[in-house]
Design a protein around this motif. Structure first.
Motif, PDB file in Angstrom:
ATOM      1  N   GLU A 261       0.824  -1.208   0.000  1.00 44.31           N
ATOM      2  CA  GLU A 261       0.000   0.000   0.000  1.00 44.31           C
ATOM      3  C   GLU A 261       0.861   1.262   0.000  1.00 44.31           C
ATOM      4  OE1 GLU A 261      -0.380  -2.424   2.226  1.00 44.31           O
ATOM      5  OE2 GLU A 261      -2.370  -3.282   1.842  1.00 44.31           O
ATOM      6  N   ALA A 262       2.061   1.176   0.533  1.00 38.05           N
ATOM      7  CA  ALA A 262       2.935   2.344   0.614  1.00 38.05           C
ATOM      8  C   ALA A 262       3.902   2.437  -0.572  1.00 38.05           C
ATOM      9  CB  ALA A 262       3.731   2.308   1.919  1.00 38.05           C
ATOM     10  N   ALA A 263       3.712   1.615  -1.601  1.00 39.12           N
ATOM     11  CA  ALA A 263       4.674   1.569  -2.712  1.00 39.12           C
ATOM     12  C   ALA A 263       4.739   2.892  -3.473  1.00 39.12           C
ATOM     13  CB  ALA A 263       4.323   0.428  -3.663  1.00 39.12           C
ATOM     14  N   LEU A 264       3.581   3.524  -3.716  1.00 37.65           N
ATOM     15  CA  LEU A 264       3.582   4.793  -4.443  1.00 37.65           C
ATOM     16  C   LEU A 264       4.238   5.887  -3.601  1.00 37.65           C
ATOM     17  CD1 LEU A 264       2.777   6.459  -6.907  1.00 37.65           C
ATOM     18  CD2 LEU A 264       0.527   6.814  -5.858  1.00 37.65           C
ATOM     19  N   ALA A 293      -2.627   4.255  -4.396  1.00 38.29           N
ATOM     20  CA  ALA A 293      -2.950   5.663  -4.638  1.00 38.29           C
ATOM     21  C   ALA A 293      -3.739   6.248  -3.471  1.00 38.29           C
ATOM     22  CB  ALA A 293      -3.739   5.797  -5.936  1.00 38.29           C
ATOM     23  N   VAL A 294      -4.726   5.493  -2.978  1.00 34.10           N
ATOM     24  CA  VAL A 294      -5.532   5.978  -1.854  1.00 34.10           C
ATOM     25  C   VAL A 294      -4.649   6.168  -0.621  1.00 34.10           C
ATOM     26  CG1 VAL A 294      -7.392   5.389  -0.261  1.00 34.10           C
ATOM     27  CG2 VAL A 294      -7.672   4.977  -2.719  1.00 34.10           C
ATOM     28  N   TYR A 295      -3.783   5.228  -0.360  1.00 32.39           N
ATOM     29  CA  TYR A 295      -2.878   5.345   0.785  1.00 32.39           C
ATOM     30  C   TYR A 295      -1.987   6.577   0.641  1.00 32.39           C
ATOM     31  CZ  TYR A 295       0.517   4.087   4.386  1.00 32.39           C
ATOM     32  OH  TYR A 295       1.323   4.107   5.491  1.00 32.39           O
ATOM     33  N   GLN A 330     -14.203   0.931  -1.287  1.00 30.72           N
ATOM     34  CA  GLN A 330     -12.779   0.589  -1.222  1.00 30.72           C
ATOM     35  C   GLN A 330     -12.032   1.539  -0.289  1.00 30.72           C
ATOM     36  OE1 GLN A 330     -10.679   0.845  -4.952  1.00 30.72           O
ATOM     37  NE2 GLN A 330      -8.886  -0.256  -4.184  1.00 30.72           N
ATOM     38  N   ILE A 331     -12.315   2.815  -0.397  1.00 33.98           N
ATOM     39  CA  ILE A 331     -11.640   3.805   0.454  1.00 33.98           C
ATOM     40  C   ILE A 331     -11.971   3.560   1.917  1.00 33.98           C
ATOM     41  CG2 ILE A 331     -11.566   6.245   1.054  1.00 33.98           C
ATOM     42  CD1 ILE A 331     -11.848   6.899  -1.910  1.00 33.98           C
ATOM     43  N   ASP A 337      -9.130  -0.888   7.659  1.00 34.39           N
ATOM     44  CA  ASP A 337      -8.122  -1.938   7.765  1.00 34.39           C
ATOM     45  C   ASP A 337      -6.764  -1.398   8.179  1.00 34.39           C
ATOM     46  OD1 ASP A 337     -10.090  -3.677   6.969  1.00 34.39           O
ATOM     47  OD2 ASP A 337      -9.384  -3.844   4.895  1.00 34.39           O
ATOM     48  N   LEU A 338      -6.402  -0.206   7.673  1.00 33.77           N
ATOM     49  CA  LEU A 338      -5.067   0.338   7.929  1.00 33.77           C
ATOM     50  C   LEU A 338      -5.068   1.423   8.997  1.00 33.77           C
ATOM     51  CD1 LEU A 338      -3.790   0.589   4.234  1.00 33.77           C
ATOM     52  CD2 LEU A 338      -3.467  -1.281   5.861  1.00 33.77           C
TER      53      LEU A 338
END
Length: 416
Positions: A261-264, A293-295, A330-331, A337-338
């Motif tokens: 999730e933190a890749a971007l 992207a959301v993260y 999704q958001i 979750d996070l």
């Protein structure tokens, strides 16, 4: 020449000013949020208080200029000008120049941390790319130039130094300075529409790309991939990170990446200090790339709410509403979750055309009825955007006075 104002508290004054000085006055008062009549009043007061007239101003080609001043001020000004043996036109020019010198242009307000705006909707064809590009262009326009912006008519009247407008018809076109922000447009869509629409080629598959940096396989420095959007009105403030077709493989690559999730965010972190705003044109997807992207758009520690987040682009029809529900689900799942905070910056209703009848108007009303997030922009379905895409130029450079350009500037200010 002076004549009484109908309200009795000011009188209308008619004189002349050179065009360049009048333009400087319009720009500076707009930058500072000051009425033109107030600036002229202050300038005349300061000019009359001087021991002698300052350096002469070139008034050749002066054009008619009118404003409203307190009763009696113009007569005092006339007397002072006569004592100093200068014409009223020269004296007024000196007074305006004096005000400009005492009230310099403000510095561009830059955020403490770069704002991150993810432009999204899992439905394709709603115009995410056009909105991302137009918003970024509006944010990067020259802060020392005035551009037409959709504002309240009351505010537009104040900008012109006129009367106070009509509350019954609140929306009009005013002129405001560009925001002057340093903007990066990130083409995060494997279809590469943003890259191509701005006149650039997608990155080659065998070279470096954002996908490779997110997957932990960088070939070089990500900043070396960034290209400028070369239009005078943007100066060196608008840049693009082009896409590559390898982004079609991103979800597969991310499946094996730690903390995917933190890749971007990891990929873009080294270049964030170069920009004030980073807008990410997201793919029409609900996959792992959209999670990243959301993260990336989440609210970070010590970041004010509404600074970064999701800008959702929809159309005034039913399928957009279905897609919007999927996206928000999704958001919200990621938020839960996070344990992160993700702000909704608003909804943009794009390609709107009331001539399409009940479906369009009723759908628009349904979007307007959503109060959180609220509708922050309505962009018409007009030809200028399609023409700009055809000639591969930014909309705000190709058709800067078009209704779409005016709406993009209003949108940029709504979310700034």
């Amino acid at each position: 020449m002076a004549s009484p104002d109908s309200t009795g508290d000011r009188e209308k004054v008619v004189s002349k000013l050179p065009g360049w000085l009048r333009q400087d006055l319009k720009v500076r008062t707009a930058q500072l949020g000051v009425e033109i009549q107030t600036a002229v009043e202050q300038g005349i007061n300061d000019w009359c208080d001087l021991a002698s007239a300052p350096t002469a101003v070139d008034t050749s080609g002066a054009d008619p200029f009118s404003t409203w001043l307190p009763p009696g001020q113009w007569e005092l000004f006339r007397t002072t000008a006569a004592d100093r043996r200068v014409s009223l036109i020269q004296g007024l020019a000196q007074a305006v120049q004096l005000w400009l010198q005492k009230n310099p242009a403000p510095a561009v307000k830059r955020p403490e941390h770069p704002r991150r705006v993810i432009v999204c909707n899992q439905k394709g064809g709603v115009g995410k790319t056009a909105v991302a590009a137009g918003t970024g262009e509006a944010m990067a326009e020259d802060p020392n130039t005035l551009y037409p912006v959709r504002v309240s008519k009351h505010f537009a009247a104040l900008l012109e130094g006129q009367d106070h407008g009509s509350a019954a018809d609140p929306i009009g076109i005013g002129e405001l300075p560009g925001l002057g922000l340093r903007v990066l447009l990130v083409d995060f869509d494997p279809q590469c529409h943003l890259t191509q629409q701005l006149g650039h080629k997608p990155l080659p598959m065998d070279g470096d790309s954002l996908t490779k940096h997110m997957a932990g396989e960088p070939v070089g420095e990500l900043r070396d991939l960034i290209v400028p959007i070369e239009e005078d009105r943007f100066g060196d403030r608008l840049h693009l990170l082009p896409s590559c077709n390898d982004a079609f493989l991103l979800d597969v690559k991310l499946a094996g990446v730690r903390a995917r999730e933190a890749a971007l965010e990891r990929a873009l972190a080294p270049i964030e200090p170069l920009f004030d705003v980073i807008l990410v044109d997201c793919p029409p997807s609900l996959g792992l790339s959209m999670d990243a992207a959301v993260y990336y758009g989440r609210r970070r520690d010590n970041e004010p709410s509404g600074s970064s987040g999701a800008l959702t682009v929809v159309q005034a029809e039913d399928s957009s509403a279905d897609a919007y529900t999927l996206l928000t689900t999704q958001i919200e799942d990621l938020r839960h979750d996070l344990a992160i905070e993700i702000d909704y910056l608003g909804i943009v209703v794009n390609h709107y055309d009331a001539r399409r009848g009940f479906i369009a108007t009723s759908s628009l009303q349904a979007w307007m009825d959503i109060k959180d997030p609220r509708v922050v922009g309505v962009i018409g379905d007009l030809k200028e955007q399609k023409e700009a895409v055809r000639v591969k130029r930014p909309l705000l450079a190709y058709a800067p006075k078009s209704d779409q350009a005016v709406a993009m500037r209003a949108l940029a200010r709504e979310i700034s």
